[in-house]
Motif scaffolding. Structure first.
Motif, PDB file in Angstrom:
ATOM      1  N   VAL A   1      -7.833 -13.606  -8.445  1.00 10.33           N
ATOM      2  CA  VAL A   1      -6.830 -13.077  -7.292  1.00 10.33           C
ATOM      3  C   VAL A   1      -7.763 -13.011  -6.044  1.00 10.33           C
ATOM      4  N   GLU A   2      -8.864 -12.811  -5.877  1.00 10.51           N
ATOM      5  CA  GLU A   2      -9.790 -13.027  -4.902  1.00 10.51           C
ATOM      6  C   GLU A   2      -9.864 -14.540  -4.673  1.00 10.51           C
TER       7      GLU A   2
ATOM      8  N   ALA B   1      -4.192  -3.324  -5.421  1.00  9.50           N
ATOM      9  CA  ALA B   1      -5.690  -2.809  -5.446  1.00  9.50           C
ATOM     10  C   ALA B   1      -6.686  -3.943  -5.065  1.00  9.50           C
ATOM     11  N   THR B   2      -6.505  -4.998  -5.943  1.00  5.65           N
ATOM     12  CA  THR B   2      -7.450  -6.183  -5.606  1.00  5.65           C
ATOM     13  C   THR B   2      -7.359  -6.745  -4.207  1.00  5.65           C
ATOM     14  N   VAL B   3      -6.304  -6.866  -3.822  1.00 10.11           N
ATOM     15  CA  VAL B   3      -6.095  -7.531  -2.432  1.00 10.11           C
ATOM     16  C   VAL B   3      -6.723  -6.563  -1.452  1.00 10.11           C
TER      17      VAL B   3
ATOM     18  N   PRO C   1      -9.017  -9.842 -11.637  1.00  7.85           N
ATOM     19  CA  PRO C   1      -9.210  -9.798 -10.292  1.00  7.85           C
ATOM     20  C   PRO C   1     -10.077 -10.771  -9.553  1.00  7.85           C
ATOM     21  N   SER C   2     -11.079 -11.297 -10.204  1.00 10.52           N
ATOM     22  CA  SER C   2     -11.821 -12.279  -9.504  1.00 10.52           C
ATOM     23  C   SER C   2     -11.095 -13.661  -9.350  1.00 10.52           C
TER      24      SER C   2
ATOM     25  N   GLY D   1      -8.791  -4.149  -1.634  1.00 13.73           N
ATOM     26  CA  GLY D   1     -10.390  -4.142  -1.870  1.00 13.73           C
ATOM     27  C   GLY D   1     -11.183  -4.940  -1.190  1.00 13.73           C
ATOM     28  N   MET D   2     -10.361  -6.501  -1.076  1.00 11.47           N
ATOM     29  CA  MET D   2     -10.971  -7.431  -0.119  1.00 11.47           C
ATOM     30  C   MET D   2     -10.838  -7.218   1.309  1.00 11.47           C
TER      31      MET D   2
ATOM     32  N   ASP E   1      -2.122  -3.316  -9.690  1.00  9.58           N
ATOM     33  CA  ASP E   1      -3.415  -3.973  -9.900  1.00  9.58           C
ATOM     34  C   ASP E   1      -3.708  -5.037  -8.922  1.00  9.58           C
ATOM     35  N   LEU E   2      -2.566  -5.938  -8.536  1.00  7.52           N
ATOM     36  CA  LEU E   2      -2.849  -6.988  -7.645  1.00  7.52           C
ATOM     37  C   LEU E   2      -3.061  -6.242  -6.115  1.00  7.52           C
TER      38      LEU E   2
END
Length: 146
Positions: A120-121, A34-36, A117-118, A38-39, A31-32
């Motif tokens: 993490v961003e 994918a979030t990174v 996720p927000s 995705g940025m 999940d981490l």
């Protein structure tokens, strides 16, 4: 004109930051990741213990480190080594923030799981900006070490 060049360079440098994820819960790590990604940023690797984290360290600029890993409560020591030996900006992500609440030398801070996720961003943006010398607002959910 020169200001635009500097801003473009800073933006490019922000996007070049590579993130190491030190987490033994595979789904959380994915999940981490994918979030990174995705940025638009690169993940340096996933590690679930000290050996893997230190092997991947030369590839990273930022690290998210859990406290309790597959090889025990090694996260604080890993974070200390990542910061001291490799200059990595370290934030602990843990369900047990009290373990590191007094700080870990070289690490930036800690956030309590679960981490959305927000957040993490926000953390990635904050840590990347710090690394390239830009002003950045500390994410509200993060406890910053002195």
């Amino acid at each position: 004109m020169a200001t635009n060049v500097v801003r473009r360079w800073q933006r490019d440098e922000l996007m070049k930051q590579r993130v190491l994820i030190v987490e033994d819960e595979f789904l959380i790590a994915l999940d981490l990741e994918a979030t990174v990604e995705g940025m638009g940023m690169q993940v340096a690797g996933l590690a679930h213990n000290r050996e893997q984290a230190l092997r991947l360290a030369p590839l990273a600029d930022i690290a998210f480190v859990d406290v309790n890993l597959a090889d025990g409560p090694t996260g604080p020591d890993i974070g200390r080594q990542l910061a001291a030996q490799h200059g990595i900006a370290v934030v602990f992500m843990t369900a047990n923030p009290e373990v590191v609440v007094h700080g870990v030398k070289g690490a930036v801070g800690v956030v309590q799981k679960p981490v959305m996720p927000s957040l993490v961003e926000q953390l990635v943006k904050y840590l990347a900006a710090r690394r390239v010398g830009l002003f950045a607002v500390v994410p509200q959910q993060m406890t910053v070490f002195a």
